[in-house]
Write an enzyme that holds these catalytic residues in place. Structure first.
Site, PDB file in Angstrom:
ATOM      1  N   GLY A  34      22.534 -12.679  16.958  1.00 30.88           N
ATOM      2  CA  GLY A  34      21.282 -12.939  16.216  1.00 30.88           C
ATOM      3  C   GLY A  34      21.588 -13.638  14.781  1.00 30.88           C
ATOM      4  N   ARG A  89       6.594  -7.647  -5.269  1.00 29.34           N
ATOM      5  CA  ARG A  89       5.724  -6.559  -5.550  1.00 29.34           C
ATOM      6  C   ARG A  89       6.445  -5.033  -5.431  1.00 29.34           C
ATOM      7  NH1 ARG A  89       0.838  -7.149  -1.371  1.00 29.34           N
ATOM      8  NH2 ARG A  89       2.421  -7.870  -0.256  1.00 29.34           N
ATOM      9  N   HIS A 122       3.619 -11.772  -8.749  1.00 32.01           N
ATOM     10  CA  HIS A 122       2.693 -10.813  -8.953  1.00 32.01           C
ATOM     11  C   HIS A 122       2.741 -10.332 -10.579  1.00 32.01           C
ATOM     12  CE1 HIS A 122       0.153  -7.543  -8.047  1.00 32.01           C
ATOM     13  NE2 HIS A 122       0.911  -6.541  -8.351  1.00 32.01           N
ATOM     14  N   LYS A 190     -10.081  -1.132  -8.344  1.00 32.83           N
ATOM     15  CA  LYS A 190      -9.513  -1.011  -7.002  1.00 32.83           C
ATOM     16  C   LYS A 190      -8.647   0.350  -7.086  1.00 32.83           C
ATOM     17  CE  LYS A 190      -5.762  -3.448  -5.077  1.00 32.83           C
ATOM     18  NZ  LYS A 190      -5.180  -4.501  -4.540  1.00 32.83           N
TER      19      LYS A 190
HETATM   20  C1  R5P Z   1      -2.038  -6.248  -5.922  1.00 33.04           C
HETATM   21  O1  R5P Z   1      -2.328  -5.851  -7.216  1.00 33.04           O
HETATM   22  C2  R5P Z   1      -2.154  -7.590  -5.399  1.00 33.04           C
HETATM   23  O2  R5P Z   1      -2.857  -8.595  -6.616  1.00 33.04           O
HETATM   24  C3  R5P Z   1      -3.036  -8.061  -4.121  1.00 33.04           C
HETATM   25  O3  R5P Z   1      -4.467  -7.669  -4.611  1.00 33.04           O
HETATM   26  C4  R5P Z   1      -2.441  -7.103  -3.363  1.00 33.04           C
HETATM   27  O4  R5P Z   1      -1.144  -7.185  -3.197  1.00 33.04           O
HETATM   28  C5  R5P Z   1      -3.300  -7.806  -1.861  1.00 33.04           C
HETATM   29  O5  R5P Z   1      -2.709  -6.990  -0.916  1.00 33.04           O
HETATM   30  P1  R5P Z   1      -3.541  -6.636   0.508  1.00 33.04           P
HETATM   31  O6  R5P Z   1      -4.052  -8.191   1.094  1.00 33.04           O
HETATM   32  O7  R5P Z   1      -2.725  -6.169   1.464  1.00 33.04           O
HETATM   33  O8  R5P Z   1      -4.731  -6.018  -0.027  1.00 33.04           O
END
Ligand code: R5P
Length: 288
Positions: A34, A89, A122, A190
């Site tokens: 692999g 992230r 990010h 959010k």
């Molecule tokens: C988070 O703060 C990022 O800006 C994105 O909103 C997030 O990573 C998007 O991830 P998903 O598409 O899984 O909701």
């Protein structure tokens, strides 16, 4: 010479055209156990510019091998471009005993690079994990290019406060393109409940009967964007467009967004997908 990782072939070719530099053709093998072998036969020149989005663990490993291969072939300078940096992230330990994964991968990549560029990470702080630190390249203004000229009374929204700068950049670039039709900018609140569940609280901006453009850095599972689209729909918007720098679109993200009622999805070629409507090659070429 430009060298592409297997996930960034279109972008690497565009960059080679932009810079008028030759493009290498890597070769691949996989052993019975692999293990991967990525090589760059025919590499020539003093400088290697490796373009490789690390969209998977294999892509990370492939990049390390490409860096090593061009050095073996005589490259004196290795510039590594991470159009999309995977693991970025994970820029903090989630709990005691957890790794800072972004730092771990940055350190590994740093060992084979003289210089690193990465597009809209990010958090730009992730650049400091590289040694020496990586250069962030802002490509957000390019997201205005594929948007239709017919957007009515546009509102540019980010799904959370962290992406408001991106929404502003796209609004301004769209305004420049469409003769001053700038539009409002706002953001939603959010709360992430799990890897695939988010809750979005709309802002007070009046979106009824108007076109909305939701802007984010990345669409991964599509949970954030599909919630944002649903919230817009509930509030009687005319059309919702979504746009992002990195269209990862994992698993069922595209279907989620479509069924939430999105008009169109746009992204760049930092991750090569069917929605990659604009290339970051000119923005990268400016930095090389
Ligand atoms: C988070 O703060 C990022 O800006 C994105 O909103 C997030 O990573 C998007 O991830 P998903 O598409 O899984 O909701």
């Amino acid at each position: 010479m430009i060298v592409s990782g297997s996930a960034s072939q279109t972008l690497a070719a565009a960059l080679a055209r932009e810079l008028d530099e030759p493009l290498a053709t890597p070769a691949y093998d996989r052993f019975p156990d692999g293990e991967l072998l990525a090589a760059v036969p025919g590499f020539a020149g003093d400088r290697a510019v490796i373009v490789a989005s690390t969209v998977s663990s294999d892509a990370h490993l492939e990049l390390l091998q490409l860096q090593d291969a061009v050095r073996e072939a005589g490259a004196e300078e290795v510039v590594t471009i991470l159009p999309y940096m995977g693991y970025a992230r994970q820029d903090d330990a989630f709990e005691e005993g957890h790794p800072i994964s972004a730092r771990a991968v940055a350190r590994a990549i740093s060992t084979g690079a003289d210089r690193v560029l990465t597009v809209n990470p990010h958090e730009t702080a992730v650049c400091d994990f590289f040694e020496p630190s990586a250069t962030p390249v802002d490509a957000a203004h390019l997201l205005a290019d594929p948007l239709p000229e017919t957007i009515e009374e546009p509102v540019f929204v980010s799904p959370d406060e962290g992406a408001i700068d991106l929404a502003e950049t796209v609004r301004d670039a769209y305004g420049d393109r469409v003769d001053g039709a700038a539009g409002e900018v706002d953001y939603f609140e959010k709360v992430r409940r799990s890897g695939t569940e988010v809750e979005i609280t709309p802002s007070d901006v009046d979106v009824a009967g108007r076109d909305v453009v939701v802007v984010d850095d990345i669409i991964a599972t599509g949970s954030t964007m599909s919630e944002a689209v649903a919230v817009c729909r509930e509030r009687g918007v005319s059309r919702v467009f979504v746009t992002c720098v990195h269209p990862l679109l994992a698993r069922n993200a595209y279907a989620k967004l479509s069924s939430a009622g999105v008009e169109a999805i746009y992204g760049t070629d930092t991750i090569e997908r069917s929605v990659s409507a604009v290339s970051v090659a000119p923005a990268l070429a400016d930095r090389l």
